[in-house]
Design a protein around this motif. Structure first.
Motif: not given
Lengths: 350, 350
Positions: A80, A90-91, A94, A134, A309-312, A314-317
């Motif tokens: 991920v 990224v964080n 978000v 998701n 998977k790797s799209m976010g 770690g964020f579910p998308i």
């Protein structure tokens, strides 16, 4: 979308904001206590890595993970963390979006279309409509719905040892998973399985054919034609062919050059839609190309591409990208698709 | 888990950290431009609210949403923002966890078990094992898999006008959605639909029965028995009964007192598992009780409870809670369940 640039312009954010000491977290329970509680509350069929002595990871940064004692592990298996664990850029994005506005995609929002524009620009022309979901499983499930609606057919063609997700509709066509189950001997009637074109361990092997890739490609393609024709002779009608361009759980398989081209040409000429499942191998993971199906031939055009998977990072998308004439079939038939979290502004910003 | 306490001890966090001016975001595109791009990239079947003049929401805080011109809207319809839009306590927790460690649930992690413990303590004894998923749909889909494995039966019993999700396995049993589709006249063979016990607009109405709730309850329960017996006489075997304790999309229906008790007693005595879908109405939304099924009788015990939407105040997390003897069937049969994002430490902290 998680930006693929790690050492470029984002490093300033990393330097300024990423004081690791800030994130030393309290470890609530001893490892034994965590395991004990997990035994109570978490079903044993959701397995941990390392059965004998599972790791308790409390912190992760970049390429490393840390356990509760501070031991450092180089993470070679994570599926991920695409730009490194806990990438601060990224964080921060978000967090900012969660603080500004987090609602569902029944309102207009710029992030929804900005991400769509960026993703579709990496894909062949024509693949321009995007459904946000998701998980990769939700994206594959939706593609099957669309393909059935569009073609009027019901059946599904897959490669042997495929893994396309954990939902009811996908378990029954993921022979990697299906075979593990005890009570099921054969695949459901509507699922047709072709041999994976694995020239190393597969039905036809390079050592037996003097490494003749053209020959091997033809042999594996002939299997596709044989199985489709057999199915049709029994009155079955195939809607969609799902495949992982680099089969992942099934053994990291690279197919002989020309195989996907021949298979696409044959299936698409019969009106069978082709879905490239890029959930595991997409977003540049194969090295040379952004999408792994492009690593075979750059002008291959699937009818669907699914991402996850790797799209976010770690964020579910996750997402499904397809052609406008395919999504229009839902519109014409009056079918609405609504996913509560899918395509929310926070996910899109991740 | 999103804390339900808004005006209690979390307000200090809200006061200190929530400087709204910090989150005034740049509006990238004009509303017309956003709509134009949305027409290109987003399938028309993913509908917006307000067809004539859709809102472009750029910011949301507490109970209000703001459009690109700064107009303020009181949000009476949002289905996710459980403790107010963008609650800073939730967001800070998510940010901290994303910065510390975000990986999948194949490692031990305290958040996984802490959340499990907190949720199961709100539920009847015995409901103690939890699967984390990314959406209510994934949770319902998984429950059907478990119920089939546990009972050895295949069929599904639902209320009329039910909505249980957008996946292939769920669309076919959500008559609310299924009826909207043009080409499908009747439900699939394995789905059995009972009349929703709606005493206002349903098959049996309070005005026709002098408001006799006991009588109405009996009439609606008799329908359940009739339909189950009819199905069985045709050799069908039901695995699971899915219901929304307060039917939401179907019209916010409250059932007559005693209906769920009678239905549970009858179905459970036949080995049919009962699933309370709390995705829309759970987490205290019904006012008097934390879970809406408890608002009928406090000692009702479903076999499955599914949670979603409001669970993460906008962060994608959902779950399925069930009994240990049911999850054990997966263990015995060697079935593994793995969900990449499901139960990751970030979601659990949200």
């Amino acid at each position: 979308m998680a930006s693929p640039i790690i050492n470029g312009y984002h490093t300033e954010v990393m330097d300024s904001d990423n004081d690791e000491s800030e994130y030393e977290f309290k470890d609530y329970y001893s490892k034994d206590k965590t395991m004990e509680l997990r035994d109570i509350y978490i079903p044993a069929c959701t397995q941990l890595f390392f059965r004998e002595n599972p790791l308790k990871i409390v912190r992760s940064q970049g390429t490393y993970m840390y356990d509760q004692l501070g031991n450092k592990y180089l993470d070679c298996i994570n599926n991920v963390a695409h730009v490194g664990h806990c990438h601060p850029y990224v964080n921060n994005q978000v967090y900012k979006q969660m603080s500004a506005c987090a609602t569902n995609n029944r309102y207009l929002h710029d992030n929804t279309v900005i991400l769509a524009e960026r993703i579709t620009k990496t894909l062949p022309k024509g693949l321009e409509q995007i459904f946000y979901t998701n998980s990769g499983s939700e994206a594959n499930d939706l593609a099957i719905r669309l393909a059935r609606e569009y073609t009027g057919n019901y059946d599904i063609l897959v490669l042997d040892n495929a893994y396309h997700g954990h939902l009811l509709s996908l378990v029954e066509l993921s022979s990697y998973m299906y075979k593990k189950m005890t009570n099921q001997q054969k695949m459901p009637e509507h699922v047709h399985v072709v041999p994976t074109p694995d020239v190393y361990r597969g039905k036809f092997r390079d050592i037996d054919y003097n490494n003749d890739e053209v020959k091997l490609c033809q042999l594996y393609f002939d299997e596709v034609r044989r199985i489709v024709e057999e199915a049709e002779s029994r009155g079955r009608h195939i809607a969609i062919f799902l495949f992982e361009p680099l089969q992942s759980c099934g053994g990291q398989i690279i197919y002989p050059k020309g195989y996907l081209r021949k298979t696409f040409d044959y299936l698409q000429s019969k009106g069978i839609l082709c879905l490239a499942d890029e959930v595991q191998a997409g977003f540049g993971r194969c090295g040379t190309h952004f999408w792994s199906f492009q690593s075979y031939e750059e002008d291959l055009i699937p009818d669907f591409v699914t991402l996850g998977k790797s799209m976010g990072n770690g964020f579910p998308i996750a997402a499904l990208v397809t052609r406008r004439d395919i999504t229009n079939k839902f519109v014409i038939d009056g079918i609405e698709y609504f996913n509560t979290y899918g395509g929310n502004p926070v996910s899109c910003r991740a």
